[in-house]
Design an enzyme around this catalytic site. Structure first.
Site, mmCIF file in Angstrom:
data_model
loop_
_atom_site.group_PDB
_atom_site.id
_atom_site.type_symbol
_atom_site.label_atom_id
_atom_site.label_comp_id
_atom_site.label_asym_id
_atom_site.label_seq_id
_atom_site.Cartn_x
_atom_site.Cartn_y
_atom_site.Cartn_z
ATOM 1 N N ASP A 97 40.456 38.187 30.581
ATOM 2 C CA ASP A 97 41.750 38.596 31.136
ATOM 3 C C ASP A 97 42.202 37.731 32.314
ATOM 4 O O ASP A 97 42.921 38.183 33.190
ATOM 5 C CB ASP A 97 41.672 40.062 31.578
ATOM 6 C CG ASP A 97 40.476 40.323 32.476
ATOM 7 O OD1 ASP A 97 39.985 39.360 33.094
ATOM 8 O OD2 ASP A 97 40.031 41.481 32.564
ATOM 9 N N GLU A 119 36.606 40.034 23.813
ATOM 10 C CA GLU A 119 36.657 41.135 24.801
ATOM 11 C C GLU A 119 38.068 41.738 24.810
ATOM 12 O O GLU A 119 38.704 41.925 25.842
ATOM 13 C CB GLU A 119 36.257 40.674 26.206
ATOM 14 C CG GLU A 119 35.864 41.812 27.126
ATOM 15 C CD GLU A 119 35.467 41.340 28.522
ATOM 16 O OE1 GLU A 119 36.353 41.083 29.338
ATOM 17 O OE2 GLU A 119 34.256 41.223 28.785
ATOM 18 N N GLU A 133 44.981 41.030 36.086
ATOM 19 C CA GLU A 133 44.227 40.988 34.824
ATOM 20 C C GLU A 133 44.741 41.960 33.771
ATOM 21 O O GLU A 133 44.699 41.659 32.575
ATOM 22 C CB GLU A 133 42.736 41.257 35.085
ATOM 23 C CG GLU A 133 42.007 40.129 35.809
ATOM 24 C CD GLU A 133 42.177 40.157 37.324
ATOM 25 O OE1 GLU A 133 42.833 41.090 37.848
ATOM 26 O OE2 GLU A 133 41.664 39.247 37.996
ATOM 27 N N HIS A 205 35.375 40.347 44.486
ATOM 28 C CA HIS A 205 36.392 39.286 44.439
ATOM 29 C C HIS A 205 37.770 39.760 44.011
ATOM 30 O O HIS A 205 38.702 38.960 43.904
ATOM 31 C CB HIS A 205 35.942 38.170 43.495
ATOM 32 C CG HIS A 205 35.934 38.584 42.056
ATOM 33 N ND1 HIS A 205 37.070 38.603 41.292
ATOM 34 C CD2 HIS A 205 34.940 39.001 41.253
ATOM 35 C CE1 HIS A 205 36.767 39.022 40.070
ATOM 36 N NE2 HIS A 205 35.479 39.266 40.021
ATOM 37 N N ARG A 207 41.506 40.748 43.508
ATOM 38 C CA ARG A 207 42.728 40.485 44.290
ATOM 39 C C ARG A 207 43.336 41.755 44.869
ATOM 40 O O ARG A 207 43.844 41.754 45.983
ATOM 41 C CB ARG A 207 43.755 39.793 43.393
ATOM 42 C CG ARG A 207 43.640 38.284 43.399
ATOM 43 C CD ARG A 207 44.723 37.670 42.527
ATOM 44 N NE ARG A 207 44.963 36.283 42.850
ATOM 45 C CZ ARG A 207 44.171 35.276 42.486
ATOM 46 N NH1 ARG A 207 43.075 35.507 41.798
ATOM 47 N NH2 ARG A 207 44.475 34.034 42.819
ATOM 48 N N HIS A 238 31.939 35.110 46.817
ATOM 49 C CA HIS A 238 32.891 34.394 45.959
ATOM 50 C C HIS A 238 33.666 33.381 46.809
ATOM 51 O O HIS A 238 34.072 33.699 47.926
ATOM 52 C CB HIS A 238 33.835 35.422 45.337
ATOM 53 C CG HIS A 238 34.636 34.903 44.187
ATOM 54 N ND1 HIS A 238 35.692 34.043 44.354
ATOM 55 C CD2 HIS A 238 34.542 35.108 42.847
ATOM 56 C CE1 HIS A 238 36.211 33.744 43.168
ATOM 57 N NE2 HIS A 238 35.534 34.384 42.240
#
Ligand code: UD1
Ligand code: UDP
Length: 369
Positions: A97, A119, A133, A205, A207, A238
């Site tokens: 994604d 997926e 995503e 990580h 957003r 990350h």
């Protein structure tokens, strides 16, 4: 006739989850498998490709420091246009994604090239979580010819969106193929763990957690380690600057908190095996840790991976200071509660997903010939 299939990888998790598929396709005599790295991630991607000994045939080298989503999307589309024009593949596969996956699906649509989504069918139903995503996978799902869904519930999500059941294949998640291919190995860690302490492994990580939510997460980690002198934290940070700067500011100075650069895949799997408990907002970690019998507290309010939550081995705590501390403390104090979550179940696959995906493609091409 030999068919050309392009497998695309952009970020670290895509490389981990595409590696088994690439290796399976490369074994197929009737398929010419080409690897396209967008390199949306550079170092993180290269680390994984090295582990699986995969050499990209084409590399777009798209990563720039702290690149904005619109710039990333626009540059990817332009470069993918050139690649598809030059390569003229019979099919393209991408996993997950990310912005790489969404733009690949769109570029294939414009070029009328069949796109297979690996997926497929993961949904929270909330476009803002995870951001961006959820939008990326909805777009990829709308455009795909083949939907390789990891679980029955992901198939159901696709059916609700009107996807034809004949185009959906429940294969399991290739992340378990990758994990099982390395899980038995013992790997050196690049640092020593203090003996006699219980290790809490952290990754983060997302957003939508940038800013105050991520600061809450860091403060909760600090509070936990201060309250529990028999614990240590290992946190491979990350490289996204929105994460890295805050993590080092809040957690950089505690003697029992080890911040480090992202670990290579093999040492990371070793770290999961050696952990007592995992705090993470990562999708892949939510899938891997249950198979290794490690409880995960997910630093998000929702998940597109409900299966392990339903099994009771993963729990949502959100980026919420008190909830993270409360739930982690319970697992540190209450052995029965801990054992309940450390049972070792694998709702995401049996390690044969990639072989199934390769088989479906081969069958498709055989019927076309
Ligand atoms: C991306 C994906 C996310 C996925 C995650 C896996 C998007 C929008 N986001 O998030 O879905 O879950 O990867 O990790 O597709 N950087 C480096 N070196 C690297 C990788 C990243 O320095 O090897 C830094 C760069 O400054 C880069 C920034 O991180 O610009 C952000 O990278 P990006 O791919 O946009 O987002 P991630 O947060 O990594
Ligand atoms: N991982 C790794 N090194 C690390 C942290 C994670 O190899 O330091 C692996 C982990 O085993 C999992 C994947 O990276 O397979 C998850 O990637 P990430 O959390 O970046 O992305 P997500 O899965 O959330 O998209």
């Amino acid at each position: 006739m030999k068919r050309k299939v392009i497998c695309v990888v952009g970020t670290r998790p895509e490389a981990i989850k595409m590696a088994p598929v690439i290796l399976a396709l490369k074994k197929s005599a009737d398929i010419d498998c080409r690897v396209l790295a967008t390199a949306q991630h550079r170092h993180l991607l290269d680390q994984v490709l090295r582990v699986f000994e995969i050499e990209p045939d084409i590399d777009l080298d798209i990563m720039r420091p702290n690149q904005a989503l619109i710039t990333l999307t626009a540059r990817l589309l332009l470069d993918l246009d050139d690649v598809l024009l030059a390569e003229k593949p019979d099919a393209v596969l991408a996993q997950g994604d990310t912005t790489t996956v969404m733009t690949v699906a769109l570029a294939c649509f414009y070029h009328k090239i069949p796109f297979g989504h690996i997926e497929a069918g993961l949904r929270t139903g909330d476009m803002a979580n995870p951001f961006p995503e959820e939008m990326n996978r909805v777009v990829a799902g709308r455009l795909a010819k083949w939907h390789f869904a990891p679980t029955e519930s992901s198939r159901q999500n696709l059916l609700k969106e009107g996807i034809d059941n004949r185009d959906i294949f429940v294969t399991g998640n290739t992340v378990i193929d990758a994990l099982l291919s390395v899980a038995e190995r013992t790997t050196e860690l690049p640092f020593d763990l203090a003996p006699g302490l219980r290790t809490i492994l952290v990754t983060a990580h997302r957003r939508e957690n940038f800013g105050a939510p991520f600061e809450n997460i860091c403060r909760a980690i600090l509070a936990l380690v201060e309250r529990n002198p028999d614990t240590q934290v290992v946190y491979p940070v990350h490289p996204n600057p929105n994460v890295k700067d805050v993590a080092y500011n809040i957690l950089g100075n505690h003697p029992r908190i080890k911040l480090c650069d992202p670990l290579d895949y093999l040492p990371f799997v070793e770290m999961m095996k050696r952990s007592y408990l995992i705090l993470s907002d990562s999708g892949g970690v939510q899938e891997e840790a249950p198979a290794l019998g490690k409880p995960v507290l997910v630093l998000r309010h929702e998940t597109e991976r409900p299966e392990a939550v339903q099994e009771g081995v993963v729990r949502l705590v959100g980026p919420d200071f008190s909830e993270i501390v409360r739930q982690a403390q319970t697992l540190l104090d209450n052995e029965a509660a801990y054992r309940q979550m450390a049972r070792g179940v694998s709702p995401y696959g049996d390690g044969h997903a990639a072989a199934r995906i390769a088989g479906i493609l081969r069958e498709h091409f055989a019927v076309c010939d």
